[in-house]
Design an enzyme around this catalytic site. Sequence first.
Site, PDB file in Angstrom:
ATOM      1  N   GLN A  44       4.823  -3.414  -1.824  1.00  0.00           N
ATOM      2  CA  GLN A  44       6.142  -3.277  -1.216  1.00  0.00           C
ATOM      3  C   GLN A  44       6.142  -3.819   0.210  1.00  0.00           C
ATOM      4  OE1 GLN A  44       7.961   0.623  -1.386  1.00  0.00           O
ATOM      5  NE2 GLN A  44       9.470   0.077   0.171  1.00  0.00           N
ATOM      6  N   CYS A  97      11.646   1.196  -2.319  1.00  0.00           N
ATOM      7  CA  CYS A  97      10.722   1.822  -3.270  1.00  0.00           C
ATOM      8  C   CYS A  97      11.396   2.157  -4.596  1.00  0.00           C
ATOM      9  CB  CYS A  97      10.068   3.055  -2.671  1.00  0.00           C
ATOM     10  SG  CYS A  97      11.211   4.348  -2.149  1.00  0.00           S
ATOM     11  N   ASP A 144       2.556   2.091  -7.409  1.00  0.00           N
ATOM     12  CA  ASP A 144       3.212   2.424  -6.147  1.00  0.00           C
ATOM     13  C   ASP A 144       2.930   1.290  -5.162  1.00  0.00           C
ATOM     14  OD1 ASP A 144       3.998   3.417  -3.686  1.00  0.00           O
ATOM     15  OD2 ASP A 144       2.953   5.327  -3.875  1.00  0.00           O
TER      16      ASP A 144
END
Length: 248
Positions: free
Chosen positions: A101, A107, A197
């Site tokens: 990211q 997110c 993530d």
Amino acid sequence: MSNLTNPDPSASAPAFIPLEANPELMSSLLHKLGLSPALQIHDVYSISEPEMLAFIPRPALALLLVFPVSAIYESARMAEDAGVSEYSGKGEDEPVVWWKQTIRNACGLMGLLHAVSNGPAKNFIEKGSTLSDLLAKSIPLAPAERSALLEKTSALATAHREAASQGQTVAPDAQDDVDLHYVTFVKTEDGTLWELDGRRKGPIARGKLGPEEDVLSEKALLWGPLKFLERGGGDMRFSCVALAGSLD
């Protein structure tokens, strides 16, 4: 600060309006980007009461958890990531497709991309769509180039902005500092449960699930979201949504 201490995009990075964990809004965004209407996002009302999971079509293909980025969580993240090299995977042999990211407050979008780009869900991406094109261009690229591609994909930014502006609550500003974050759990074809993530150093394999188990099975919940709740420290700002078959 080092990337380990503060893995967030810099203050000068591109910024998106934070995305609300609203199943209807998220489904609409994914369908606009090219996911088949055969799949949709569903509310997960409880991960500790099995009877509440009965409302979700199975198998569930991905689980997205929204959680508070607390000091306890950050300490656990840094401890786990300390001995791990930065992920450099790319190409068709990659076990999962993962994006670092680099866009502030993106997110939610990253979580959705991870959900639909891995496991059986990727077979529901319609050819010629924004998602199909993005995935085809991303797979051969190393993580840094993948992130740059996301930043340059205007169709993604436009669709996200429209969706984020339609939430049930007043949307924060794109430049706001938000302490809630999305993480995605998916099961790939070989049975591996992955934690995906964009703030981490790469995708994390949490264990092997059986043929009849999905991301909402007891084992997957223990290895995934329930670990986050254990570190919650009394903060109740947790919520989950799942990607599964449509009810329509």
